[in-house]
Design a protein around this motif. Sequence first.
Motif, PDB file in Angstrom:
ATOM      1  N   VAL A  93       0.870  -1.161   0.000  1.00 24.78           N
ATOM      2  CA  VAL A  93       0.000   0.000   0.000  1.00 24.78           C
ATOM      3  C   VAL A  93       0.913   1.219   0.000  1.00 24.78           C
ATOM      4  O   VAL A  93       1.757   1.370   0.880  1.00 24.78           O
ATOM      5  N   THR A  94       0.775   2.057  -1.005  1.00 25.74           N
ATOM      6  CA  THR A  94       1.581   3.265  -1.094  1.00 25.74           C
ATOM      7  C   THR A  94       0.718   4.449  -0.695  1.00 25.74           C
ATOM      8  O   THR A  94      -0.380   4.623  -1.220  1.00 25.74           O
ATOM      9  N   VAL A  95       1.241   5.237   0.240  1.00 23.71           N
ATOM     10  CA  VAL A  95       0.483   6.354   0.785  1.00 23.71           C
ATOM     11  C   VAL A  95       1.290   7.634   0.635  1.00 23.71           C
ATOM     12  O   VAL A  95       2.447   7.694   1.026  1.00 23.71           O
ATOM     13  N   ILE A 110      -0.258   3.010  11.171  1.00 23.13           N
ATOM     14  CA  ILE A 110       0.679   1.990  10.678  1.00 23.13           C
ATOM     15  C   ILE A 110       0.822   0.852  11.684  1.00 23.13           C
ATOM     16  O   ILE A 110       0.873  -0.321  11.307  1.00 23.13           O
ATOM     17  N   MET A 113      -2.150  -1.299  11.218  1.00 24.74           N
ATOM     18  CA  MET A 113      -2.002  -2.076   9.975  1.00 24.74           C
ATOM     19  C   MET A 113      -1.067  -3.264  10.193  1.00 24.74           C
ATOM     20  O   MET A 113      -1.343  -4.378   9.739  1.00 24.74           O
ATOM     21  N   GLN A 121       2.839  -4.440   3.141  1.00 27.87           N
ATOM     22  CA  GLN A 121       3.918  -3.470   3.303  1.00 27.87           C
ATOM     23  C   GLN A 121       3.363  -2.079   3.023  1.00 27.87           C
ATOM     24  O   GLN A 121       2.682  -1.867   2.021  1.00 27.87           O
ATOM     25  N   VAL A 122       3.648  -1.137   3.906  1.00 28.16           N
ATOM     26  CA  VAL A 122       3.185   0.237   3.737  1.00 28.16           C
ATOM     27  C   VAL A 122       4.374   1.085   3.307  1.00 28.16           C
ATOM     28  O   VAL A 122       5.403   1.109   3.978  1.00 28.16           O
ATOM     29  N   ARG A 123       4.233   1.747   2.158  1.00 26.01           N
ATOM     30  CA  ARG A 123       5.264   2.676   1.668  1.00 26.01           C
ATOM     31  C   ARG A 123       4.742   4.089   1.831  1.00 26.01           C
ATOM     32  O   ARG A 123       3.662   4.401   1.354  1.00 26.01           O
TER      33      ARG A 123
END
Length: 139
Positions: A93-95, A110, A113, A121-123
């Motif tokens: 997930v790109t934020v 985060i 999450m 994976q959070v970007r």
Amino acid sequence: MSLIKYQIFSTVMMLKSFTKAACQLGLTQSAVSHAVSSLEHDLGFALINRDRSGITVTREGRILLPSINAVLQMDKNVHQEASAILGIKKGVVTVGVFNSISRHLLPKIIHEMDQRYPLVQVRLYEGNYETIEQRLTRG
């Protein structure tokens, strides 16, 4: 032509720097430069103008970049759909966030999450409105 060459070219264009792209991708500057040169050789024309003042995209590179970004997005979609078919909740997930939000609200989000979806994976990309808008339009 390979997806990694597309990813490298796209990242170089997004960051306007071979060195910054190398750092973000975990590669050497030489490897990034070689990959872009190899892609240019595969295509038969230059994608990037290189000179002492920096880099700029060529007309051909500007034409191809949206298609390259679309291919990269489709590749991500295929992997996420395959994972969904298998019942696996994973992916990236790109934020894009403003600096003030990332400092105050995101740590809690985060953490939540990570607890609920450990394979996601959070970007994060911090910046102002213009920077975030540019990254969005580039995929």
